[in-house]
Design an enzyme around this catalytic site. Structure first.
Site, short mmCIF file in Angstrom:
data_model
loop_
_atom_site.label_atom_id
_atom_site.label_comp_id
_atom_site.label_asym_id
_atom_site.label_seq_id
_atom_site.Cartn_x
_atom_site.Cartn_y
_atom_site.Cartn_z
N HIS B 156 0.83 -1.04 -0.07
CA HIS B 156 0.04 -0.12 0.01
C HIS B 156 1.01 1.13 -0.10
O HIS B 156 0.45 2.22 0.43
CB HIS B 156 -0.85 0.17 1.19
CG HIS B 156 -1.53 -1.12 1.40
ND1 HIS B 156 -2.79 -1.49 0.78
CD2 HIS B 156 -1.21 -2.36 2.05
CE1 HIS B 156 -3.49 -2.67 1.20
NE2 HIS B 156 -2.29 -3.23 2.08
N SER B 281 15.90 17.25 -18.67
CA SER B 281 14.74 18.23 -18.73
C SER B 281 15.30 19.64 -19.19
O SER B 281 16.24 19.97 -18.75
CB SER B 281 13.97 18.80 -17.38
OG SER B 281 13.44 19.76 -17.00
#
Lengths: 451, 451, 451, 451
Positions: B156, B281
């Site tokens: 989870h 980037s």
């Protein structure tokens, strides 16, 4: 979450489709049933490995079922804990007295959930295979009955060459058989898991257990342990099973579509069996709609759509996330119950499918024998007429209104083929190739298929 | 239809994704190549069965390939005939001189098309399996290298219990292996067909041939004949293969997603290999984006989406309609080329995947030892402390800020466990269960997998 | 990644389907073209806002197109940088001399990519709407021509009640029109974005720019700015457009399926136009296959399958991840080129669709007038016969072999309806309700639709 | 078909997911309820048009509801008739006495079924919009509360530039708003139909009715009549609605995924509200799993999968076949109930979503200020440092261990920017661009949205 007093049936698998047996395997209560079964076996095995007292294990084993543990109580507890397995454990504890402290030892929730799931899917597959076998048998029976009945074969919706009705359904039977065979194979891969919270057996190891423990549990449940797992068993097997069911759905869709097409007013070679008091159309009483086959074609779409969530469920994060869980709660009952329904319907249809031989005959002759042009062509070239010439000749005759008549009075053809021979060639039943032999071969191939 | 002069690349599998080898198997020209191959074998077999002269068959066999028959010519003819197989036959005829009249004898277009398709898919599967084996090997190598490196296991998205990095990837390797194993199995079911226009072998029978003829052709091509067919081979096998590739895609998606998650700035346990001149980037030079893994996750969606048309293609009408055809032209190259691309990328990533042990260590300790509470708990109960009491005690200590410190100075615990023993228990590497053994087992299971 | 010398065509949209115009909008080069266009407008706007010199901006504006910047060069650079936008910027820089330092100022890659994408999709939609309008016009023309031709209406594949052929296609036309109308609406929502690396305009703000800057750029490009964005524009709009195209695909599938069904040998009411030299079947020259309609039904499956990746692309992580990117590279050209192909095909078919009035008439009478039982029933009850009695009576007569004859000689009926009146009732053209009026209404509704 | 005595809940929308209100709209009984409502309005309208006596119409109108007509009775009858609408009519007849002969006059089953379906879907949409508005309001409230709280923005899972938490959720709110807006638009297109067995109004015309009759019925039901129809209304509208719900599901998936990611142990910026007695993990009590968000992500897959059958349902044959029917029985409740569940969950989460400002702050500084390199770079070039030089300088400093410190002591930088100014630049809250303004704008845009 649930808990309403008034019972509503919302999804059609809850009120309209599927057999009672299949719904029982996938109903809410059954999920609990299988999980309790695993808890029972866990306790039993723990005792066998000397980790908990035999007597207490016996109590747990005996009470880990729906007679003792009620779904209603589990749901009541879940409202507080908001965790269904914990709720199940508490409810089980409530009925096990002092033995309760030995419940769930070394286990993580998903050891129970995923192992129970494998049991449930296995039962689902077994029932599906049983139903599939019935449909297959009906299909083979139909093939056998009509293995020699000559019908027109169609490609692109156009008349092509003659086949037999039995041959057509032998093709379907072989597809059904292959699809079922694959599903039967899939059962072999069904796996439980008992490897703890992240798949490492850490808590078992700490208690002095090794992987024989998992093996022992699985053996009792008649399952294989996953070769390796995380908190959960790999979702690939579920995905493959659902894909294979979707393939079977495709085959069934094809058969149902064929029946719908052959029941068209203009074709009318086949018709679904029709109940005595059944109403076809409120406004047009003369109609006989193939609604069972239409229903199959409709539900097949839903089965097919379940492939997607099943495939998306594979890529869980890290040692698991929960995003497979709710989706599986929807997908599994939907797929199994609707396929059960479709297989049952198909078997019923095939068993009493009505055949109209006179219409079949009429349709055969619809192109006036033109569909046998290939046969004449082949014979002409075999007997020495140049292929190009014979091709052109046949094309010319084809354009004439009465093909058959023109053929018989054509002098060029008469030079190569006698009237008697031509008559034989122009008999549909002489150009069905190995339709009958193939049909028999397929019947032999599948008649003893054991699901 | 096509025919433009200017060459445009429109779909990314035409200019951006996939290896040259895989694209070669599925490019337009190859379709022609495989079909010619089948025509050649047909002529050869016809001669062996005494139906056409050996010499002429030899000519056809020799010329039925791309050296003699050019795609450009076929497309030119197709513009008139609007039927691609007829165009192929004419183009082949043009280069076979007098032998041309023996071309395609007894065959229907789809005897050629579907048999050629099976050859193409087989080559595609073989290459995919080869690529898959390389990725699997990389994955096993990585597992081997890091089989003892303790990392936190997560469920989870939350820290759960320690595992080893090798164990994490052994799980992936086992999935990869199973997926590849299934694809290898699928190859066994690949079938050609040579049964004529509606599957009855009518024209062959007329020429005195029986089903041994089909068998002989398939044997030369190293394929099985379909047990029964209509004008076409059943579409189920293609559907199953594409489903199984989609399952493999799911596994690859899972691995790629894991790398992306473990490369997060906050986690930073792994990083994709990074080229020297590569730009992450344009605006933020400091970033190291897991773009290869993101690319895999993106293309996987396209592969998965191809399952649907493949399943819809099963339910053809009567003895076939054409609605599978164009869809297969899109689906097959898309699925194979994109999976080839994804497998290649994955292998490259796994081979040089960067590991940051210091971050791994830092993350492990992020919960201050709380993830080992289970271990302490188990030990306490093993040593006689009542489960409920020990549970409550641990929960109390868990709430304190410094869990580890509080644990060591807790007197209740000290009554059951000595400081030295506690230190051992609280050492992550002592609570990884059978991580190492399982990893080794999986490596052994797959290292000699032959694709 | 690409770069091979030998040009291969792998995907059918690269060699087989779609018009040249549509392929030009989505080919690899066009992506670059639209991006350069945005860079040019950016430079121009920066100059207008006083942030860079007008002259240098002019140079960038002038050179930011495919005449100056070559795809080959960009791909060469990309091999090193492994970032396509950075490669584009470098290639643009190479042709802008000293102005190059003013390129891309304040922008992040996706300001360019997403704005360019919106331009591309807009052009794609415009062309699709243009093609759609042509198909719609053909469909309306066909409806107009046959608005009074009575044909049997069918439900469940069974003869139901008469309609007109024009009415049937007016239903299709209305669906086409509505689908196109929605696509036209979708254009309104197309958005570009120029909000920087995470959507906050931080670098623009630093340069003293405010949101008027983005508005100015979008105005020049004839786009709306997204009301808010992250690094990327929301993917919802793309998803909606692809869904709406898939809905249109469903309508087109329906029309093509109808033509296929009505071209069946047994029905033969319609036929696709057939080229002079076109070959229907290599083995069966007499056949006229509806292969264009089959092709449409096949490609529609591919279009529909693209809905899934488009929907999966919505849920990107944080301020974006890259998992939408590759998928969009596949989905957009596939959807637009295949729909362009299908619309073009449909328009061609509808323009010259062959109608066989004699077969239509024959089919109408296939149930011997039984389909008009409802009309007689209604008339009987209208004239006072109890509903139940009249229902039973008609049902009885329906079972007789010659329905029409029995009807006319039935004395019970004669008590209510004269022979002359009955003849009128039993005339198909008198029971088509408002077929003609509805057809005319739909023609009026759509004939001036401006795409 | 159904009929079992024992009530089983099989599908999770029957026992686990969705609000009571939504389930009531789509439960089996409601289908009957809406159909009875249409029959009542039909009778009433027939009377108004002078076709049946007012009094009898009044009786039908009064009794056409669930108080008089019981689902159990309808199902009993359906077992014989095997036609659900006919069964409904019979059951209604049983309670209407002599008025029963005026029931259903001029209507065909699907006039009732499809009009009833439109009413049901409308109610479903209204409730969905109401729930959506609540979730939207929660989202806007969260945005408002945290519009100034600076958090790191992430792209590709990597730290990129600062934004505010409110801005992040304003992006989500805008998507939610747009999705809801489209669903609201969809309501406008909902259409009933009352055009008879093949859409021509033939039986109505015979009774002297014209299309005003259909209009009158629809007006009473607050629906539009379809501009043209066959036996059924076009399925496109349903498909579009389900697509638009799937788009909304994508947005919700994105928000839920974001919460899951930001609740990761390593990130821990957000956490789902956690009930007091809720148990996170049976084995690991320390964990706080984002299980509500995981649940949303899971059910979204099911909603999305329903798009496929909805699209496949469009292409019905001729004037209708039945293959849409069963599929719609599954798809509609599944989509509406699961989305209702997901929206409800999301609203609950967003209302009490826990924020951890200290972790947010810690994460912001994780790259030591490197994420602000862009800001420094821009400032340097603004102040005259050549772009290339400043770029290189920043890159050098970025490589140093302590970026922030190095920056402040760098002499080159000091020549352009004072320490005080640099401090301001290096403050995250000064590089959030228009985060706050955008957030406010979005709040303003949607706060008064009326569903």
């Amino acid at each position: 979450m649930g808990g309403e007093k008034i019972k509503m049936a919302v999804h059609p698998i809850d009120y309209r489709y599927g057999s009672r047996e299949m719904r029982e395997i996938f109903e809410e209560r059954s999920r609990l049933k299988y999980q309790l079964m695993v808890e029972g076996v866990l306790a039993e095995t723990l005792a066998e490995f000397g980790k908990i007292p035999k007597k207490q294990a016996g109590i747990i084993k005996k009470r880990a079922n729906l007679k003792f543990v009620k779904l209603e109580r589990v749901k009541e507890i879940e409202k507080e804990t908001r965790h269904d397995v914990v709720a199940m454990l508490k409810a089980l504890g409530e009925v096990c007295g002092k033995a309760s402290k030995y419940i769930h030892l070394t286990a993580t929730s998903y050891d129970i959930v995923d192992t129970a799931l494998a049991l449930q899917v296995k039962d689902g597959l077994n029932l599906l295979l049983k139903k599939g076998k019935i449909a297959l048998t009906s299909c083979l029976g139909f093939s056998q009955r009509y293995k020699k009945l000559v019908v027109i074969g169609r490609t692109h919706g156009q008349h092509a060459l003659p086949i037999t009705l039995g041959f057509k359904f032998a093709n379907f039977a072989d597809k059904l058989g292959e699809d079922l065979f694959r599903l039967k194979e899939d059962k072999k891969y069904l796996q439980g898991k008992f490897s703890g919270a992240v798949g490492t057996y850490a808590s078992q190891k700490m208690l002095g257990l090794n992987q024989n423990f998992e093996k022992a549990i699985m053996k009792k449940l008649n399952l294989l342990p996953a070769d390796i797992s995380t908190q959960v068993a790999p979702r690939e097997n579920l995905a493959r099973i659902i894909c294979d069911i979707a393939v079977l759905a495709g085959t069934i869709e094809q058969i149902a579509k064929e029946i719908r097409n052959l029941q068209r007013t203009e074709i009318a070679e086949l018709a679904e069996p029709f109940g005595k008091n059944q109403v076809g159309s409120s406004a047009m009483p003369q109609k006989r709609n193939p609604w069972e086959s239409e229903n199959i074609c409709s539900n097949v779409k839903i089965v097919r759509s379940c492939v997607f969530p099943a495939l998306e469920n594979i890529a869980l994060e890290h040692e698991r996330d929960l995003t497979n869980s709710a989706a599986e709660r929807s997908v599994l009952p939907t797929v199994f119950v609707l396929m059960d329904d479709a297989l049952g319907r198909l078997a019923r249809i095939l068993k009493k499918l009505v055949v109209f031989p006179e219409n079949i005959k009429r349709n055969l002759e619809l192109t006036g024998g033109r569909v046998l042009a290939e046969a004449v062509l082949t014979e002409l070239t075999k007997r020495g007429m140049p292929r190009l010439a014979s091709h052109q000749l046949l094309r010319e005759i084809s354009k004439k209104k009465n093909f058959r008549e023109e053929l018989f009075k054509n002098k060029e053809i008469a030079r190569y083929i006698s009237q008697k021979e031509l008559k034989k060639i122009m008999d549909y039943k002489n150009y069905i190739g190995f339709s009958v032999e193939k049909t028999e071969k397929i019947i032999k191939k599948w008649k003893n298929f054991s699901p």
